[in-house]
Design an enzyme around this catalytic site. Structure first.
Site, PDB file in Angstrom:
ATOM      1  N   GLY A   1      24.607 -24.714  14.308  1.00  0.00           N
ATOM      2  CA  GLY A   1      24.341 -24.944  15.658  1.00  0.00           C
ATOM      3  C   GLY A   1      25.275 -26.054  15.851  1.00  0.00           C
ATOM      4  O   GLY A   1      25.477 -26.953  14.990  1.00  0.00           O
TER       5      GLY A   1
ATOM      6  N   GLN B   1      27.430 -32.497  21.314  1.00  0.00           N
ATOM      7  CA  GLN B   1      27.695 -33.558  20.839  1.00  0.00           C
ATOM      8  C   GLN B   1      29.843 -33.526  20.715  1.00  0.00           C
ATOM      9  O   GLN B   1      29.623 -34.132  18.959  1.00  0.00           O
ATOM     10  CB  GLN B   1      26.959 -32.287  19.327  1.00  0.00           C
ATOM     11  CG  GLN B   1      25.467 -32.710  18.772  1.00  0.00           C
ATOM     12  CD  GLN B   1      24.807 -31.457  17.996  1.00  0.00           C
ATOM     13  OE1 GLN B   1      25.411 -30.294  18.103  1.00  0.00           O
ATOM     14  NE2 GLN B   1      25.332 -32.027  16.657  1.00  0.00           N
TER      15      GLN B   1
ATOM     16  N   LEU C   1      24.334 -32.484  12.547  1.00  0.00           N
ATOM     17  CA  LEU C   1      25.872 -32.477  12.511  1.00  0.00           C
ATOM     18  C   LEU C   1      26.254 -33.584  13.324  1.00  0.00           C
ATOM     19  O   LEU C   1      27.199 -34.400  12.459  1.00  0.00           O
ATOM     20  CB  LEU C   1      26.618 -31.600  12.964  1.00  0.00           C
ATOM     21  CG  LEU C   1      27.208 -30.231  12.137  1.00  0.00           C
ATOM     22  CD1 LEU C   1      28.111 -29.603  13.505  1.00  0.00           C
ATOM     23  CD2 LEU C   1      27.906 -30.672  11.248  1.00  0.00           C
TER      24      LEU C   1
ATOM     25  N   HIS D   1      16.501 -27.046  18.199  1.00  0.00           N
ATOM     26  CA  HIS D   1      16.886 -28.343  17.848  1.00  0.00           C
ATOM     27  C   HIS D   1      18.133 -28.370  18.479  1.00  0.00           C
ATOM     28  O   HIS D   1      18.213 -29.922  19.743  1.00  0.00           O
ATOM     29  CB  HIS D   1      17.468 -28.078  16.725  1.00  0.00           C
ATOM     30  CG  HIS D   1      18.390 -29.177  16.356  1.00  0.00           C
ATOM     31  ND1 HIS D   1      17.571 -30.442  14.880  1.00  0.00           N
ATOM     32  CD2 HIS D   1      19.423 -29.977  16.569  1.00  0.00           C
ATOM     33  CE1 HIS D   1      18.678 -30.976  14.680  1.00  0.00           C
ATOM     34  NE2 HIS D   1      19.992 -30.839  15.181  1.00  0.00           N
TER      35      HIS D   1
ATOM     36  N   HIS E   1      18.984 -31.416  22.026  1.00  0.00           N
ATOM     37  CA  HIS E   1      20.538 -31.991  22.085  1.00  0.00           C
ATOM     38  C   HIS E   1      20.558 -32.114  24.069  1.00  0.00           C
ATOM     39  O   HIS E   1      21.349 -33.249  24.311  1.00  0.00           O
ATOM     40  CB  HIS E   1      20.986 -30.948  21.910  1.00  0.00           C
ATOM     41  CG  HIS E   1      21.380 -31.749  20.105  1.00  0.00           C
ATOM     42  ND1 HIS E   1      22.013 -33.508  19.241  1.00  0.00           N
ATOM     43  CD2 HIS E   1      21.788 -31.152  19.028  1.00  0.00           C
ATOM     44  CE1 HIS E   1      21.912 -33.392  18.282  1.00  0.00           C
ATOM     45  NE2 HIS E   1      21.793 -31.524  18.210  1.00  0.00           N
TER      46      HIS E   1
HETATM   47 NI    NI Z   1      22.026 -31.562  16.232  1.00  0.00          NI
END
Ligand code: NI
Length: 193
Positions: free
Chosen positions: A49, A54, A112, A153, A157
């Site tokens: 994901g 990110q 990540l 999750h 973010h």
């Molecule tokens: Ni994450």
């Protein structure tokens, strides 16, 4: 196609609330390119994901997936995680008939943006999610097990929430090497979100 730079914990973009995407914007070439680049970046780093903040884009979009099984309204199997791009997702925990509240489930997560770390996170086991897909259509999905975890999750973010914030205790906070040595089950996938 391009592999994008992944923001690491400490970068303010990971703590910002991402902006809502206008439906008309979704089908624009630039937004479609962003989705393609995010899938490519997720694959490059072996994630399951990846949320737009990110990769330094503070918009309510994430991609996820393990394999290209067909996306249906129901993602019930623990290991099924079809490739999806979800925009402006709204998540509701599912409550079983007769139950007072949503069943919770604890499992390992990685990210990540927090390389080489694992921790146990408790989340609702089953969810419903309303979102736009990459064609700009409104969709609703039900998911449980791994897909439900990944979707929650990634949606976190978009609100500047990292999985550390969801941990009830830091006792399970573990470096990846130690996770592999002491905690990893043989059949576990070892992927970041
Ligand atoms: Ni994450």
């Amino acid at each position: 196609m391009a592999i994008l730079k992944v923001a690491r914990m400490g970068h303010p973009v990971l703590r910002a609330k991402a902006r809502t995407v206008e439906p008309a914007e979704i089908v624009s070439p630039a937004f479609q390119q962003l989705i393609d680049d995010m899938f490519e970046t997720m694959r490059e780093y072996q994630g399951i994901g990846l949320a737009a903040p990110q990769i330094h884009e503070s918009v309510r979009l994430f991609v996820a997936g393990l394999r290209s099984s067909k996306l249906t309204g129901q993602m019930s199997d623990d290991d099924e995680m079809p490739f999806v791009a979800l925009i402006n997702p709204v998540i509701t925990p599912l409550i079983a008939p007769g139950a007072a509240e949503a069943e919770l489930d604890a499992d390992w997560e990685g990210c990540l943006s927090i390389p080489d770390i694992r921790g146990m996170v408790t989340r609702p086991k089953a969810i419903s999610v309303k979102a736009f897909n990459r064609q700009g259509k409104k969709i609703e999905l039900q998911a449980s097990g791994l897909p439900a975890r990944v979707i929650q999750h990634e949606a976190d973010h978009l609100d500047g929430v990292l999985f550390f914030d969801r941990m009830k205790s830091f006792e399970t906070l573990t470096f990846l090497d130690e996770y592999s040595r002491f905690w990893r089950k043989n059949d576990d996938d070892d992927d970041d979100e």
